[in-house]
Design a protein around this motif. Structure first.
Motif, short mmCIF file in Angstrom:
data_model
loop_
_atom_site.label_atom_id
_atom_site.label_comp_id
_atom_site.label_asym_id
_atom_site.label_seq_id
_atom_site.Cartn_x
_atom_site.Cartn_y
_atom_site.Cartn_z
N GLY A 135 -95.23 -39.15 46.19
CA GLY A 135 -95.24 -40.46 46.84
C GLY A 135 -95.62 -41.60 45.90
O GLY A 135 -95.89 -42.71 46.36
N LEU A 136 -95.60 -41.34 44.60
CA LEU A 136 -95.96 -42.37 43.62
C LEU A 136 -94.77 -43.21 43.20
O LEU A 136 -94.92 -44.39 42.85
N ILE A 137 -93.58 -42.62 43.19
CA ILE A 137 -92.37 -43.33 42.79
C ILE A 137 -91.47 -43.48 44.02
O ILE A 137 -91.16 -42.50 44.70
N LYS A 138 -91.07 -44.70 44.29
CA LYS A 138 -90.25 -44.99 45.46
C LYS A 138 -88.85 -45.41 45.03
O LYS A 138 -88.62 -45.85 43.91
N GLY A 139 -87.90 -45.28 45.96
CA GLY A 139 -86.58 -45.84 45.76
C GLY A 139 -85.62 -45.02 44.94
O GLY A 139 -84.53 -45.49 44.58
N VAL A 140 -85.97 -43.77 44.59
CA VAL A 140 -85.06 -42.89 43.85
C VAL A 140 -84.80 -41.66 44.71
O VAL A 140 -85.74 -41.01 45.17
N ASP A 141 -83.55 -41.34 44.92
CA ASP A 141 -83.16 -40.20 45.75
C ASP A 141 -83.27 -38.92 44.94
O ASP A 141 -82.72 -38.81 43.83
N VAL A 142 -83.97 -37.91 45.49
CA VAL A 142 -84.13 -36.64 44.78
C VAL A 142 -82.79 -35.99 44.51
O VAL A 142 -82.61 -35.33 43.48
N SER A 143 -81.81 -36.13 45.41
CA SER A 143 -80.50 -35.51 45.20
C SER A 143 -79.83 -36.06 43.95
O SER A 143 -79.08 -35.34 43.27
N ILE A 144 -80.12 -37.33 43.60
CA ILE A 144 -79.58 -37.90 42.37
C ILE A 144 -80.18 -37.19 41.16
O ILE A 144 -79.49 -36.91 40.18
N LEU A 145 -81.46 -36.87 41.23
CA LEU A 145 -82.10 -36.17 40.12
C LEU A 145 -81.54 -34.76 39.97
O LEU A 145 -81.34 -34.28 38.84
N ASN A 146 -81.28 -34.09 41.10
CA ASN A 146 -80.65 -32.77 41.03
C ASN A 146 -79.27 -32.86 40.38
O ASN A 146 -78.88 -32.01 39.58
N GLU A 147 -78.56 -33.90 40.75
CA GLU A 147 -77.23 -34.13 40.18
C GLU A 147 -77.34 -34.37 38.67
O GLU A 147 -76.55 -33.85 37.88
N CYS A 148 -78.34 -35.15 38.28
CA CYS A 148 -78.54 -35.44 36.86
C CYS A 148 -78.83 -34.18 36.05
O CYS A 148 -78.48 -34.09 34.87
N MET A 149 -79.49 -33.20 36.68
CA MET A 149 -79.77 -31.94 36.00
C MET A 149 -78.48 -31.24 35.57
O MET A 149 -78.45 -30.51 34.59
N VAL A 150 -77.41 -31.49 36.32
CA VAL A 150 -76.12 -30.90 35.98
C VAL A 150 -75.38 -31.75 34.96
O VAL A 150 -74.97 -31.26 33.91
N PHE A 151 -75.21 -33.04 35.24
CA PHE A 151 -74.33 -33.79 34.35
C PHE A 151 -74.99 -34.20 33.04
O PHE A 151 -74.34 -34.79 32.17
N MET A 152 -76.26 -33.84 32.82
CA MET A 152 -76.84 -34.08 31.50
C MET A 152 -76.48 -32.97 30.53
O MET A 152 -76.71 -33.09 29.32
N GLN A 153 -75.87 -31.87 31.02
CA GLN A 153 -75.55 -30.73 30.17
C GLN A 153 -74.34 -31.05 29.28
O GLN A 153 -73.47 -31.84 29.64
N PRO A 154 -74.26 -30.42 28.09
CA PRO A 154 -73.19 -30.75 27.11
C PRO A 154 -71.77 -30.64 27.66
O PRO A 154 -70.94 -31.50 27.40
#
Length: 366
Positions: A303-322
């Motif tokens: 609850g410290l960081i607001k306004g960022v969707d967790v699903s976006i972070l999950n997505e980023c875990m994939v598209f950051m790969q080579p």
């Protein structure tokens, strides 16, 4: 459905950030290993045998779409480029073993990417179901239903004493591998993971990295799964994994509470610094991106960081790969070029770069 849809779309159903204990358990996976009688196992069979097995399995599954209430797309692995195979691995849709297969092999993918049936991987059939959050029983029910449909039409290699026969002895028996992918930053920060891994191993479970055997725990993400399948029923395996997972969840919650209590300012500073890196960096390595994503995800969960969707972070875990980076860029990229492109994608996805890009380029549609 076109293969390009699976390759270009970084979003898949298990990234929804939903389900029980979704703040810690990112996804639940059930995998069943099966082989057909009358054919040698994939480690030693011929190309002709591989083709026959592939045709038999895909025909049954595609004909059973109505019964399974799902539409499947057939993808021939040998027709894919090395890059496209890597993208499917990074999305957890196929295994590295199938990606490097030199004989006829395929994957049948459901439209929502929750189900993938790999043909001629280490075994003739690998049924995989991935659900978001902690949903062991739900994922098992779906995988078991698909297994029943296939077994009605195909002659499985089964022994009354040993159960389902597989290429690797550790899969013989039920052929079931159940796993949960967990985000455990607090246990990692407080240096408790080594002790926990040792304890889990003694209980017949194994801890691996984000892409399974041989991979590292990128971004403090770990996979916990059963070690063997012989001598236990499916229900026992699922019950044991459920129990161990719940204990790890409790330990992670306690570690998070302790960090908040003992070092709140230090913790908050670290989490916001990582958010700053993701939103403004011009170079991002895979390792740094993984660490910062972990910190931001922890900040959201606390609850410290607001306004960022967790699903976006999950997505980023994939598209950051080579592989996905190069697929999205439409060209091969050298390591430093990947770091530049990765940083740009993160800025765009977090929607802070629309007016800050010095080159004035339009943001990509990720």
């Amino acid at each position: 459905m076109s293969i390009e849809r699976f390759l270009n779309n970084s979003v898949t159903s298990w990234m929804a950030g939903e389900g029980e204990h979704a703040d810690i358990v990112m996804s639940t996976r059930i995998r069943l290993a099966r082989n057909l009688t009358g054919y040698r196992f994939p480690l030693s069979f011929t190309e002709n045998e591989a083709l026959q097995v592939d045709q038999a399995i895909s025909a049954v599954l595609l004909d059973a779409e109505a019964e399974l209430e799902s539409t499947f797309s057939y993808i021939d692995i040998k027709e894919l480029s090395a890059l496209n195979r890597q993208v499917l691995v990074e999305k957890h849709l196929i295994s590295p073993k199938l990606a490097h297969s030199e004989v006829a092999g395929s994957v049948l993918l459901s439209d929502d990417e929750a189900v993938s049936v790999m043909v001629n991987e280490e075994d003739h059939i690998r049924i995989q179901c991935i659900f978001p959050g902690m949903q062991l029983n739900e994922a098992w029910r779906q995988a078991n239903h698909i297994d029943d449909v296939l077994e009605k039409e195909l002659p499985y290699a089964f022994d009354e004493q040993f159960g389902y026969l597989t290429s690797c002895p550790t899969n013989t028996g039920t052929g079931l591998r159940a796993s949960v992918m967990m985000h455990l930053p607090a246990l990692t920060m407080t240096k408790q993971m080594d002790r926990i891994v040792t304890a889990i191993t003694r209980l017949g479970m194994v801890v691996r990295g984000i892409y399974g055997e041989g991979s590292e725990a990128l971004g403090n993400v770990y996979q916990v799964s059963n070690q063997t399948t012989l001598g236990k029923s499916e229900e026992d395996i699922l019950t044991d994994l459920q129990s161990i997972t719940e204990q790890i969840i409790q330990k992670e919650r306690e570690a998070r509470a302790a960090l908040l209590h003992t070092r709140p300012n230090v913790l908050e500073d670290r989490l916001y610094r990582s958010l700053g890196v993701l939103t403004y960096a011009r170079l991002l390595s895979t390792e740094e991106a993984g660490r910062c994503l972990s910190d931001v995800r922890l900040g959201i969960d606390l609850g410290l960081i607001k306004g960022v969707d967790v699903s976006i972070l999950n997505e980023c875990m994939v598209f950051m790969q080579p592989g996905f980076l190069q697929k999205y860029a439409g060209t091969s990229l050298q390591p430093e070029e990947r770091d530049v492109f990765r940083a740009k994608l993160f800025r765009e996805r977090l929607q802070v770069d629309n007016n800050l890009d010095n080159e004035g380029e339009e943001p990509h549609d990720v």
